[in-house]
Design a protein around this motif. Structure first.
Motif, PDB file in Angstrom:
ATOM      1  N   LEU A 248      80.111  41.482  42.864  1.00  0.00           N
ATOM      2  CA  LEU A 248      81.204  41.826  41.959  1.00  0.00           C
ATOM      3  C   LEU A 248      81.888  40.574  41.417  1.00  0.00           C
ATOM      4  O   LEU A 248      82.140  40.461  40.214  1.00  0.00           O
ATOM      5  CB  LEU A 248      82.232  42.701  42.679  1.00  0.00           C
ATOM      6  CG  LEU A 248      81.899  44.184  42.842  1.00  0.00           C
ATOM      7  CD1 LEU A 248      82.999  44.888  43.620  1.00  0.00           C
ATOM      8  CD2 LEU A 248      81.710  44.851  41.486  1.00  0.00           C
ATOM      9  N   VAL A 249      82.170  39.644  42.304  1.00  0.00           N
ATOM     10  CA  VAL A 249      82.809  38.389  41.877  1.00  0.00           C
ATOM     11  C   VAL A 249      81.916  37.666  40.864  1.00  0.00           C
ATOM     12  O   VAL A 249      82.388  37.151  39.840  1.00  0.00           O
ATOM     13  CB  VAL A 249      83.118  37.493  43.088  1.00  0.00           C
ATOM     14  CG1 VAL A 249      83.579  36.106  42.622  1.00  0.00           C
ATOM     15  CG2 VAL A 249      84.182  38.143  43.968  1.00  0.00           C
ATOM     16  N   ALA A 250      80.617  37.631  41.141  1.00  0.00           N
ATOM     17  CA  ALA A 250      79.679  36.964  40.233  1.00  0.00           C
ATOM     18  C   ALA A 250      79.628  37.668  38.881  1.00  0.00           C
ATOM     19  O   ALA A 250      79.598  37.016  37.831  1.00  0.00           O
ATOM     20  CB  ALA A 250      78.287  36.924  40.865  1.00  0.00           C
ATOM     21  N   LEU A 251      79.618  38.994  38.898  1.00  0.00           N
ATOM     22  CA  LEU A 251      79.587  39.752  37.643  1.00  0.00           C
ATOM     23  C   LEU A 251      80.864  39.547  36.838  1.00  0.00           C
ATOM     24  O   LEU A 251      80.818  39.398  35.610  1.00  0.00           O
ATOM     25  CB  LEU A 251      79.378  41.241  37.940  1.00  0.00           C
ATOM     26  CG  LEU A 251      77.965  41.653  38.349  1.00  0.00           C
ATOM     27  CD1 LEU A 251      77.964  43.064  38.936  1.00  0.00           C
ATOM     28  CD2 LEU A 251      77.013  41.566  37.160  1.00  0.00           C
ATOM     29  N   PHE A 252      82.014  39.546  37.511  1.00  0.00           N
ATOM     30  CA  PHE A 252      83.276  39.311  36.808  1.00  0.00           C
ATOM     31  C   PHE A 252      83.308  37.902  36.208  1.00  0.00           C
ATOM     32  O   PHE A 252      83.721  37.705  35.059  1.00  0.00           O
ATOM     33  CB  PHE A 252      84.456  39.491  37.762  1.00  0.00           C
ATOM     34  CG  PHE A 252      84.614  40.891  38.276  1.00  0.00           C
ATOM     35  CD1 PHE A 252      84.242  41.975  37.497  1.00  0.00           C
ATOM     36  CD2 PHE A 252      85.127  41.127  39.528  1.00  0.00           C
ATOM     37  CE1 PHE A 252      84.377  43.273  37.965  1.00  0.00           C
ATOM     38  CE2 PHE A 252      85.270  42.416  40.017  1.00  0.00           C
ATOM     39  CZ  PHE A 252      84.898  43.497  39.226  1.00  0.00           C
ATOM     40  N   ALA A 253      82.878  36.921  37.002  1.00  0.00           N
ATOM     41  CA  ALA A 253      82.875  35.543  36.517  1.00  0.00           C
ATOM     42  C   ALA A 253      81.937  35.384  35.325  1.00  0.00           C
ATOM     43  O   ALA A 253      82.268  34.713  34.337  1.00  0.00           O
ATOM     44  CB  ALA A 253      82.462  34.596  37.643  1.00  0.00           C
ATOM     45  N   ALA A 254      80.764  36.009  35.404  1.00  0.00           N
ATOM     46  CA  ALA A 254      79.807  35.935  34.297  1.00  0.00           C
ATOM     47  C   ALA A 254      80.381  36.553  33.037  1.00  0.00           C
ATOM     48  O   ALA A 254      80.207  36.024  31.920  1.00  0.00           O
ATOM     49  CB  ALA A 254      78.505  36.633  34.685  1.00  0.00           C
ATOM     50  N   ALA A 255      81.086  37.679  33.178  1.00  0.00           N
ATOM     51  CA  ALA A 255      81.685  38.339  32.011  1.00  0.00           C
ATOM     52  C   ALA A 255      82.754  37.455  31.381  1.00  0.00           C
ATOM     53  O   ALA A 255      82.806  37.312  30.152  1.00  0.00           O
ATOM     54  CB  ALA A 255      82.281  39.683  32.421  1.00  0.00           C
ATOM     55  N   VAL A 256      83.612  36.859  32.213  1.00  0.00           N
ATOM     56  CA  VAL A 256      84.674  35.993  31.689  1.00  0.00           C
ATOM     57  C   VAL A 256      84.080  34.800  30.944  1.00  0.00           C
ATOM     58  O   VAL A 256      84.498  34.456  29.823  1.00  0.00           O
ATOM     59  CB  VAL A 256      85.594  35.518  32.828  1.00  0.00           C
ATOM     60  CG1 VAL A 256      86.535  34.422  32.328  1.00  0.00           C
ATOM     61  CG2 VAL A 256      86.390  36.691  33.387  1.00  0.00           C
TER      62      VAL A 256
END
Length: 340
Positions: A248-256
């Motif tokens: 989840l953290v990786a997906l959020f960071a990638a989106a940002v």
């Protein structure tokens, strides 16, 4: 006549957010005991409308008046997203949750012992409110109603009325949490309140200000509908484990990072924001179709609701693409409810 037309348009926009926010937040997921029961769903809007719709409207109005960009909007949405499970319905601390039969097991897998909360559940709750309860309805409104972009929808008195209704609904939700047996310690309440305050303060710093977009060729809105849908589908299907937290953290960071890259290098407009929002709503409606049948709900009734809402999200995406997909302006500030 023109004045009436403007007032009517604003009223329609307010009603769209007031009703659309709770539909996005609760009804698309099709987990409630009211699922498939039209009368019960309409009745639930008496509380859910002021709660979710009221929060979305007030966040938008604050953003408009203070010149915030989308980062500011999302920080305020995160404050609301933390307040909901941390101060109101108290699901951050409960062992049971309607619609989630193995909720206790989900919590235990990523428990933060001293805090008494689950890392996975906290990320999931807050991000859902940020993206679906607040971000998506405001993103779609921004794309489909350019006439009101960057302009208040509520008068000062209107904001007071909406705020009063929202706090009334919040009080009912908190009372229901007590009835369900949820409780929070003084330390947990204080920690959640502190987190909410920090997020609100950050929204009014430079982090919450609009960013200047680039001059490059804009990302086609249709690809962003697909990207938004696939991204949310991925976040909805990570395991409720520490690996899931990392994903989840990786997906959020990638989106940002991806959005910041696109917004700085391309002409990032309301079309792109609305397209991402529409894609996310399609994915959430699809998740509702695949969700387990809530206790006491007829399968045919759930299927009917889910399919109708899924069709509605497809219509929303089509309207966003048709209404804004071909229009891109000159170099400008990345638009959000707080700026045009």
């Amino acid at each position: 006549m023109k004045s009436w037309s403007v007032r009517r348009g604003r009223l329609l926009a307010v009603v769209a957010v007031f009703v659309g926010a709770p539909v996005c937040a609760e009804y698309l997921a099709a987990y409630m005991e009211e699922t498939g029961k039209p009368g019960a769903l309409i009745a639930a809007l008496v509380v859910l409308g002021p709660l979710y719709g009221g929060a979305a409207l007030l966040i938008r109005e604050v953003a408009v008046r203070r010149g915030l960009g989308w980062s500011g909007i999302l920080l305020l949405a995160a404050a609301f997203g933390l307040a909901m499970p941390g101060l109101l319905d108290l699901t951050l601390y409960g062992d049971l949750h309607s619609g989630v039969g193995d909720f206790d097991e989900v919590r235990r897998a990523t428990m933060l012992g001293p805090l008494g909360i689950s890392a996975f559940a906290t990320l999931s709750y807050v991000s859902t409110h940020v993206l679906i309860s607040i971000g998506a309805p405001l993103g779609v409104l921004d794309a489909l109603a350019p006439r009101y972009r960057g302009r208040p929808l509520l008068s000062g008195k209107g904001m007071v009325v909406v705020a009063a209704l929202m706090f009334w609904a919040a009080a009912l939700v908190r009372a229901d949490a007590r009835f369900e047996g949820y409780h929070a310690s003084t330390a947990q309440t204080s920690g959640a309140a502190a987190g909410v305050i920090v997020l609100v303060v950050l929204a009014f710093t430079r982090l919450g200000r609009p960013v200047t977009t680039g001059d490059g060729k804009p990302v086609p809105a249709v690809w962003l509908v697909l990207a938004g849908g696939l991204w949310l589908f991925a976040t909805d299907n990570v395991p409720a484990t520490w690996l899931g937290v990392a994903l989840l953290v990786a997906l959020f960071a990638a989106a940002v990072l991806a959005i910041r890259y696109w917004s700085h290098r391309t002409r990032w407009t309301a079309a792109q924001i609305g397209a991402l929002a529409a894609g996310a709503l399609i994915a959430r409606a699809l998740a509702g179709i695949l969700a387990p049948l809530p206790v006491g709900v007829d399968y045919a009734a759930k299927a009917t609701q889910s399919m109708l809402l899924f069709a509605a999200t497809l219509v929303v995406a089509w309207l966003v693409l048709r209404h804004t997909g071909a229009r891109f302006g000159r170099r400008t500030v990345a638009p959000g409810p707080g700026n045009g």
